[in-house]
Design an enzyme around this catalytic site. Structure first.
Site, mmCIF file in Angstrom:
data_model
loop_
_atom_site.group_PDB
_atom_site.id
_atom_site.type_symbol
_atom_site.label_atom_id
_atom_site.label_comp_id
_atom_site.label_asym_id
_atom_site.label_seq_id
_atom_site.Cartn_x
_atom_site.Cartn_y
_atom_site.Cartn_z
ATOM 1 C CE LYS A 259 -8.391 -1.085 4.290
ATOM 2 N NZ LYS A 259 -7.078 -0.393 4.250
ATOM 3 N NE ARG B 283 18.320 14.598 -10.649
ATOM 4 C CZ ARG B 283 18.881 13.403 -10.565
ATOM 5 N NH1 ARG B 283 18.140 12.333 -10.300
ATOM 6 N NH2 ARG B 283 20.178 13.259 -10.757
ATOM 7 C CE LYS C 87 -0.846 1.143 4.153
ATOM 8 N NZ LYS C 87 -0.285 0.172 5.118
ATOM 9 C CG ASP D 36 -4.856 -6.113 8.952
ATOM 10 O OD1 ASP D 36 -3.911 -5.934 8.168
ATOM 11 O OD2 ASP D 36 -5.150 -5.314 9.860
ATOM 12 C CD GLU E 14 -8.445 -4.402 7.856
ATOM 13 O OE1 GLU E 14 -7.607 -3.910 7.088
ATOM 14 O OE2 GLU E 14 -8.915 -3.789 8.853
#
Length: 294
Positions: free
Chosen positions: A178, A98, A146, A233, A212
């Protein structure tokens, strides 16, 4: 990126998690000296990634287990194709099954999904009305941060197996300004251009700076400040095309936000250098692989 040491560290932890006190089912059903062979068989078509990881799981469980792949990472496979054979003590093979499948299925799912995005980006670059990227030969598909905690190297490696490229590996690799970073700098009286210049003074000369933006009117300030990459963005297609024209090769252009397979060709046709796709690692479907007892 995906080193032998890292593979074994993760594999050992995964095996310990799955069988902390041994596999009681195998211990109760299979003699310790029984040997045999199983085959890794694809239930779905796809692109393979993680063959070395697959092998490491079994050899960590028992070094005398013999794993023989018939495919290399990055190669395509069809449904019902045999991808590897595994021979040795059956009890140990089934105990490791597994963990080996979980890692290889997910990595192959990422590679397969990436390959689909790369194909569509290439199609977009070849459309009759497409604008050619200034920074690269063709638009690159890249991943994001992510990722699954502690499996980032596995997942980013899988992206490269599908023909994609990696964005920064972590927060230590590059500057990415950002909206919250820019808001904090603006609170100190720094506009966008001054904010970028301020950051440039704080970092090494080899450090890449990405900014960004979410509006066209921010682009002149990003250029004046000397950004190396400007991320558009959640721009519309029309605004993305205008952004590419405004930047005009003076920085790399990255498109980001809600990138789906059905729209990536149109985004690539605008002439962006990079399309970042968080879904490659946060929304991927694992490829169905199975071990068949011969």
């Amino acid at each position: 990126m995906l080193t032998e040491h890292l593979i074994h560290t993760v594999v050992e932890a995964a095996l310990a998690e799955d069988a902390p006190y041994g596999d009681i089912t195998c211990a109760a059903t299979i003699p310790a000296d029984e040997t045999g062979e199983v085959s890794l068989v694809a239930r779905d078509p796809g692109v393979i990634s993680g063959i070395d990881v697959f092998k490491a799981v079994f050899t960590t469980q028992n070094p005398i287990i013999d794993v023989n792949p018939s495919i290399h990472d990055g190669q395509r496979f069809s449904a019902r194709q045999t991808l590897a054979t595994v021979g040795g003590p059956i009890r140990d093979i089934l105990t490791a099954e597994r963990v080996a499948l979980n890692l290889t299925q997910r990595m192959s799912g990422i590679a397969t999904m990436t390959a689909d995005f790369v194909r569509e980006a290439a199609r977009g670059n070849s459309l009759p009305d497409a604008t050619h990227p200034r920074g690269f030969e063709r638009t690159r598909i890249v991943d994001t941060r992510k990722t699954t905690p502690l499996l980032r190297a596995f997942e980013k490696y899988a992206v490269t197996c599908g023909g994609g490229h990696n964005h920064r590996f972590g927060l230590s690799d590059a500057v990415m300004l950002k909206d919250n970073h820019l808001a904090a700098l603006a609170a100190r009286g720094l506009d966008l251009a001054d904010a970028i210049r301020h950051v440039r003074e704080q970092v090494g000369h080899t450090t890449h700076i990405e900014v960004e933006v979410d509006r066209l009117d921010q682009i002149p300030g990003a250029l004046d400040g000397g950004a190396d990459t400007i991320m558009l963005d959640n721009f519309t297609l029309d605004d993305t095309r205008q952004g590419v024209e405004l930047i005009d090769g003076r920085a790399l252009v990255e498109a980001s936000g809600n990138m789906t397979l059905d729209r990536v060709a149109a985004v690539a046709a605008t002439g962006v250098d990079i399309i970042s796709v968080g879904a490659l690692t946060h929304s991927v479907r694992s490829i169905d692989l199975g071990l068949d007892y011969d």
